[in-house]
Design a protein around this motif. Sequence first.
Motif, PDB file in Angstrom:
ATOM      1  N   GLY A  52       0.827  -1.204   0.000  1.00 28.53           N
ATOM      2  CA  GLY A  52       0.000   0.000   0.000  1.00 28.53           C
ATOM      3  C   GLY A  52       0.857   1.247   0.000  1.00 28.53           C
ATOM      4  O   GLY A  52       2.052   1.206  -0.313  1.00 28.53           O
ATOM      5  N   ASP A  53       0.240   2.365   0.345  1.00 21.51           N
ATOM      6  CA  ASP A  53       0.951   3.644   0.331  1.00 21.51           C
ATOM      7  C   ASP A  53       1.977   3.684   1.459  1.00 21.51           C
ATOM      8  O   ASP A  53       1.648   3.467   2.624  1.00 21.51           O
ATOM      9  CB  ASP A  53      -0.042   4.800   0.486  1.00 21.51           C
ATOM     10  CG  ASP A  53      -0.928   4.964  -0.739  1.00 21.51           C
ATOM     11  OD1 ASP A  53      -0.486   4.594  -1.839  1.00 21.51           O
ATOM     12  OD2 ASP A  53      -2.061   5.460  -0.591  1.00 21.51           O
ATOM     13  N   ASP A  54       3.204   3.982   1.082  1.00 17.12           N
ATOM     14  CA  ASP A  54       4.319   4.017   2.014  1.00 17.12           C
ATOM     15  C   ASP A  54       4.419   5.406   2.631  1.00 17.12           C
ATOM     16  O   ASP A  54       4.547   6.406   1.918  1.00 17.12           O
ATOM     17  CB  ASP A  54       5.610   3.658   1.260  1.00 17.12           C
ATOM     18  CG  ASP A  54       6.785   3.384   2.155  1.00 17.12           C
ATOM     19  OD1 ASP A  54       7.139   4.273   2.946  1.00 17.12           O
ATOM     20  OD2 ASP A  54       7.373   2.290   2.051  1.00 17.12           O
ATOM     21  N   ARG A  55       4.358   5.481   3.962  1.00 18.44           N
ATOM     22  CA  ARG A  55       4.358   6.765   4.652  1.00 18.44           C
ATOM     23  C   ARG A  55       5.679   7.519   4.517  1.00 18.44           C
ATOM     24  O   ARG A  55       5.727   8.734   4.722  1.00 18.44           O
ATOM     25  CB  ARG A  55       4.057   6.556   6.138  1.00 18.44           C
ATOM     26  CG  ARG A  55       2.662   6.009   6.448  1.00 18.44           C
ATOM     27  CD  ARG A  55       2.579   5.565   7.901  1.00 18.44           C
ATOM     28  NE  ARG A  55       1.289   5.001   8.253  1.00 18.44           N
ATOM     29  CZ  ARG A  55       0.381   5.609   9.026  1.00 18.44           C
ATOM     30  NH1 ARG A  55       0.637   6.810   9.508  1.00 18.44           N
ATOM     31  NH2 ARG A  55      -0.760   5.014   9.309  1.00 18.44           N
ATOM     32  N   VAL A  56       6.759   6.806   4.203  1.00 17.22           N
ATOM     33  CA  VAL A  56       8.077   7.436   4.110  1.00 17.22           C
ATOM     34  C   VAL A  56       8.491   7.656   2.652  1.00 17.22           C
ATOM     35  O   VAL A  56       8.959   8.738   2.288  1.00 17.22           O
ATOM     36  CB  VAL A  56       9.135   6.595   4.852  1.00 17.22           C
ATOM     37  CG1 VAL A  56      10.545   7.137   4.614  1.00 17.22           C
ATOM     38  CG2 VAL A  56       8.833   6.585   6.352  1.00 17.22           C
ATOM     39  N   LEU A  57       8.307   6.655   1.813  1.00 13.99           N
ATOM     40  CA  LEU A  57       8.721   6.781   0.411  1.00 13.99           C
ATOM     41  C   LEU A  57       7.685   7.501  -0.446  1.00 13.99           C
ATOM     42  O   LEU A  57       7.949   7.807  -1.615  1.00 13.99           O
ATOM     43  CB  LEU A  57       9.028   5.402  -0.171  1.00 13.99           C
ATOM     44  CG  LEU A  57      10.210   4.676   0.472  1.00 13.99           C
ATOM     45  CD1 LEU A  57      10.461   3.346  -0.221  1.00 13.99           C
ATOM     46  CD2 LEU A  57      11.474   5.523   0.452  1.00 13.99           C
ATOM     47  N   MET A  58       6.495   7.745   0.104  1.00 14.92           N
ATOM     48  CA  MET A  58       5.466   8.555  -0.553  1.00 14.92           C
ATOM     49  C   MET A  58       4.990   7.972  -1.885  1.00 14.92           C
ATOM     50  O   MET A  58       4.693   8.699  -2.822  1.00 14.92           O
ATOM     51  CB  MET A  58       5.990   9.991  -0.775  1.00 14.92           C
ATOM     52  CG  MET A  58       6.596  10.649   0.446  1.00 14.92           C
ATOM     53  SD  MET A  58       5.408  10.876   1.792  1.00 14.92           S
ATOM     54  CE  MET A  58       4.312  12.085   1.075  1.00 14.92           C
ATOM     55  N   GLN A  59       4.918   6.642  -1.948  1.00 16.65           N
ATOM     56  CA  GLN A  59       4.422   5.951  -3.133  1.00 16.65           C
ATOM     57  C   GLN A  59       4.084   4.527  -2.722  1.00 16.65           C
ATOM     58  O   GLN A  59       4.463   4.084  -1.628  1.00 16.65           O
ATOM     59  CB  GLN A  59       5.467   5.946  -4.240  1.00 16.65           C
ATOM     60  CG  GLN A  59       6.803   5.349  -3.847  1.00 16.65           C
ATOM     61  CD  GLN A  59       7.863   5.614  -4.897  1.00 16.65           C
ATOM     62  OE1 GLN A  59       7.730   5.192  -6.035  1.00 16.65           O
ATOM     63  NE2 GLN A  59       8.916   6.332  -4.517  1.00 16.65           N
ATOM     64  N   PRO A  60       3.353   3.782  -3.557  1.00 19.06           N
ATOM     65  CA  PRO A  60       3.020   2.413  -3.171  1.00 19.06           C
ATOM     66  C   PRO A  60       4.270   1.541  -3.092  1.00 19.06           C
ATOM     67  O   PRO A  60       5.138   1.595  -3.967  1.00 19.06           O
ATOM     68  CB  PRO A  60       2.094   1.937  -4.298  1.00 19.06           C
ATOM     69  CG  PRO A  60       1.593   3.182  -4.945  1.00 19.06           C
ATOM     70  CD  PRO A  60       2.702   4.175  -4.815  1.00 19.06           C
TER      71      PRO A  60
END
Length: 374
Positions: A290-298
């Motif tokens: 899902g959406d990665d809180r650190v990398l800002m993408q799935p």
Amino acid sequence: MSPSALGELLSVFEENFRSRGEIGASVSVWWRGEEVLSAAEGWCEKERTRAWTAGTLVPVYSATKGPAAATLLLALDAKGLGPETLVREVWPAFPVAEATFAHLLSHQCGLAALDRKAAVWDHAEVVAAIEAQAPAWRPGEGHGYHPRTFGTMVDEPVRRLTGKPLGAVWRETIAEPLGLEFWIGLPESEWPRVARLYPGKASAEEMQDGFYKEFNTEGSLPRRAFGSPTGLRSVQEMNDPKAWSAGLPAMGGVGTASALAKFYQAAIGAIESPLNERVRQALGVVRVSGDDRVLMQPTAFSCGCQLDPLDGSGKKVRELYGPSVHGFGHPGAGGSHALGDPDSGVSFAYVMNQMELSVLPGRKSVEMVRALFS
């Protein structure tokens, strides 16, 4: 393995030198237990004093995470423990009571950024900072890549299980039995073989978009995560033997392309190795996506490795790990990349010294992966 696919991969490898600023690089492909391609070209430094060979060693940043995770999984397995074991059974002061090792290894514990300042060189200091940290989210509430804290979070349990740092256990239990020229804590005898790294550059437009906009925003989670623990922020610091020998499991691995590719042969079960089926399954099966809180993408993670995330119809969002949904591996900052595909029996690794500014593999390696599976 198609000779035409290997030929196309080599063409991309050579094009990287002609038009994409490559200085020195190696690529290795293994298939069903044999190395079917090993190419090395260029120079260990811009001054061209040392030719780059297949035996050249280079720091690979987060491509270290796959080998480090395998080391922890093997250490757990040796004690009759595994991914579903609560971290607190091994590390009682771990701050997330409900966290299992599967949660820890798949970046679900919310400990990517530390409030207490701690130096990357001081293991005990980082452990104390992690133990004091309130999680930014908890298992089941999503995930976010732990670029730096991951190293101490896998190293501390290995030390508690074995009495030794993770890098030493990696050498004894996996690297030496497989004959891998890859170290998490490089001995001084190997220092003369290490190539010099050169930082990548990004355009002003790239720096204003997505991840890099957040990364350059003071106080943002991505910026804090990539600064916790402190130290080793510049590429120049990674060219210091202090960094090579420190044994940092999140970002401190040094080795060859052939060694990384052979490691992923072991990880997909294509060769006999210390990695049993339980460990291999943990490395290769998705635990969170899902959406990665650190990398800002799935993103999608297994216990320690990355996979390509899928969209709502089950189609890959991108193909960093080949066309198979079972392909997995891990990139390193600047462009190094490694993967294994259990469906085809193929593994691949690419290492270089001219970095790109990207948190995921860039064009130089992605086009090689595409060619490999064409």
